[in-house]
Design a protein around this motif. Structure first.
Motif, PDB file in Angstrom:
ATOM      1  N   LYS A  60     -39.243 -38.074  -6.965  1.00 45.43           N
ATOM      2  CA  LYS A  60     -38.750 -39.125  -6.079  1.00 45.43           C
ATOM      3  C   LYS A  60     -39.279 -38.893  -4.672  1.00 45.43           C
ATOM      4  O   LYS A  60     -39.383 -37.753  -4.215  1.00 45.43           O
ATOM      5  CB  LYS A  60     -37.212 -39.136  -6.045  1.00 45.43           C
ATOM      6  N   LYS A  61     -39.613 -39.987  -3.981  1.00 48.26           N
ATOM      7  CA  LYS A  61     -40.056 -39.910  -2.599  1.00 48.26           C
ATOM      8  C   LYS A  61     -38.851 -39.534  -1.736  1.00 48.26           C
ATOM      9  O   LYS A  61     -37.817 -40.197  -1.776  1.00 48.26           O
ATOM     10  CB  LYS A  61     -40.617 -41.259  -2.152  1.00 48.26           C
TER      11      LYS A  61
ATOM     12  N   LEU B 247     -40.370 -36.254 -13.195  1.00 49.32           N
ATOM     13  CA  LEU B 247     -39.864 -37.332 -12.357  1.00 49.32           C
ATOM     14  C   LEU B 247     -39.772 -36.844 -10.917  1.00 49.32           C
ATOM     15  O   LEU B 247     -38.989 -35.950 -10.603  1.00 49.32           O
ATOM     16  CB  LEU B 247     -38.491 -37.811 -12.838  1.00 49.32           C
TER      17      LEU B 247
ATOM     18  N   ASN C 243     -41.899 -41.672  -6.799  1.00 50.07           N
ATOM     19  CA  ASN C 243     -41.119 -42.879  -7.043  1.00 50.07           C
ATOM     20  C   ASN C 243     -40.195 -43.208  -5.880  1.00 50.07           C
ATOM     21  O   ASN C 243     -39.600 -42.324  -5.274  1.00 50.07           O
ATOM     22  CB  ASN C 243     -40.270 -42.698  -8.301  1.00 50.07           C
ATOM     23  N   SER C 244     -40.078 -44.503  -5.603  1.00 45.34           N
ATOM     24  CA  SER C 244     -39.129 -44.998  -4.613  1.00 45.34           C
ATOM     25  C   SER C 244     -37.960 -45.644  -5.333  1.00 45.34           C
ATOM     26  O   SER C 244     -38.135 -46.296  -6.361  1.00 45.34           O
ATOM     27  CB  SER C 244     -39.784 -46.050  -3.712  1.00 45.34           C
ATOM     28  N   ARG C 245     -36.801 -45.459  -4.798  1.00 42.42           N
ATOM     29  CA  ARG C 245     -35.566 -46.078  -5.285  1.00 42.42           C
ATOM     30  C   ARG C 245     -35.418 -46.002  -6.803  1.00 42.42           C
ATOM     31  O   ARG C 245     -35.340 -44.932  -7.357  1.00 42.42           O
ATOM     32  CB  ARG C 245     -35.478 -47.501  -4.768  1.00 42.42           C
ATOM     33  N   ALA C 246     -35.401 -47.131  -7.492  1.00 41.09           N
ATOM     34  CA  ALA C 246     -35.113 -47.152  -8.937  1.00 41.09           C
ATOM     35  C   ALA C 246     -36.355 -46.971  -9.816  1.00 41.09           C
ATOM     36  O   ALA C 246     -36.245 -47.022 -11.032  1.00 41.09           O
ATOM     37  CB  ALA C 246     -34.419 -48.457  -9.298  1.00 41.09           C
ATOM     38  N   GLU C 247     -37.527 -46.775  -9.226  1.00 36.90           N
ATOM     39  CA  GLU C 247     -38.743 -46.575 -10.037  1.00 36.90           C
ATOM     40  C   GLU C 247     -38.609 -45.318 -10.891  1.00 36.90           C
ATOM     41  O   GLU C 247     -37.989 -44.337 -10.482  1.00 36.90           O
ATOM     42  CB  GLU C 247     -39.975 -46.418  -9.138  1.00 36.90           C
ATOM     43  N   ARG C 248     -39.184 -45.377 -12.090  1.00 40.29           N
ATOM     44  CA  ARG C 248     -39.165 -44.219 -12.998  1.00 40.29           C
ATOM     45  C   ARG C 248     -40.543 -44.034 -13.634  1.00 40.29           C
ATOM     46  O   ARG C 248     -40.691 -44.076 -14.845  1.00 40.29           O
ATOM     47  CB  ARG C 248     -38.083 -44.390 -14.060  1.00 40.29           C
ATOM     48  N   ASN C 249     -41.541 -43.829 -12.797  1.00 42.97           N
ATOM     49  CA  ASN C 249     -42.886 -43.545 -13.284  1.00 42.97           C
ATOM     50  C   ASN C 249     -43.018 -42.031 -13.462  1.00 42.97           C
ATOM     51  O   ASN C 249     -42.998 -41.288 -12.486  1.00 42.97           O
ATOM     52  CB  ASN C 249     -43.941 -44.046 -12.290  1.00 42.97           C
TER      53      ASN C 249
ATOM     54  N   HIS D  74     -46.903 -39.244  -9.461  1.00 42.38           N
ATOM     55  CA  HIS D  74     -46.264 -40.465  -8.963  1.00 42.38           C
ATOM     56  C   HIS D  74     -45.034 -40.082  -8.154  1.00 42.38           C
ATOM     57  O   HIS D  74     -44.151 -39.394  -8.663  1.00 42.38           O
ATOM     58  CB  HIS D  74     -45.812 -41.362 -10.121  1.00 42.38           C
TER      59      HIS D  74
END
Length: 133
Positions: free
Chosen positions: A108-109, A106, A42-48, A40
């Motif tokens: 991040k994009k 984790l 994740n963009s911005r505040a996402e936490r997948n 995954h």
């Protein structure tokens, strides 16, 4: 003729018979990996969080019996145009079959790409890596 036959035998005897995703040539160890969740980005505040199962085995072992390996750590790593960096620590759990679950990855994009690095825990040298697609 004998020299040619010897060369052919030597070539085949040096090849691994296992199907490796990654091969650590110095130790003749295969790394097999499978995403069980993700990856995954994740963009911005996402936490997948992503999860990965990793198995180490001897490259000459056709049964691919898992090897215990506490000398290699798994490190997510971001490659960007002007810098590189890791992410938060992952959690490594040994499973009953001898493989390892790498969890809480984790990603991040960002402007660049992620890779998973297999790092020697004694000196932090990179042993192998793969680019996350």
């Amino acid at each position: 003729m004998k020299a040619l036959l010897s060369l052919i035998i030597l070539t085949f005897s040096m090849q691994s018979f296992a199907d490796c995703d990654l091969l650590l040539e110095d130790s003749n160890t295969c790394i097999e990996y499978t995403w069980t969740n993700g990856p995954h980005l994740n963009s911005r505040a996402e936490r997948n969080f992503s999860e990965l199962v990793v198995k180490y085995f001897d490259a000459d072992d056709t049964s691919e019996t898992a090897l215990e390996n506490d000398l290699i750590k798994v490190l997510p790593w971001m490659i960007m145009p002007n810098m590189e960096h890791g992410t938060r620590p992952v959690i490594t759990t040994q499973l009953e079959d001898g493989s390892y679950l790498i969890s809480e990855i984790l990603l991040k994009k960002m402007m660049g790409y992620w890779e998973i690095r297999f790092v020697d825990s004694t000196d932090d040298s990179v042993l192998a890596s793969f680019k996350i697609q």
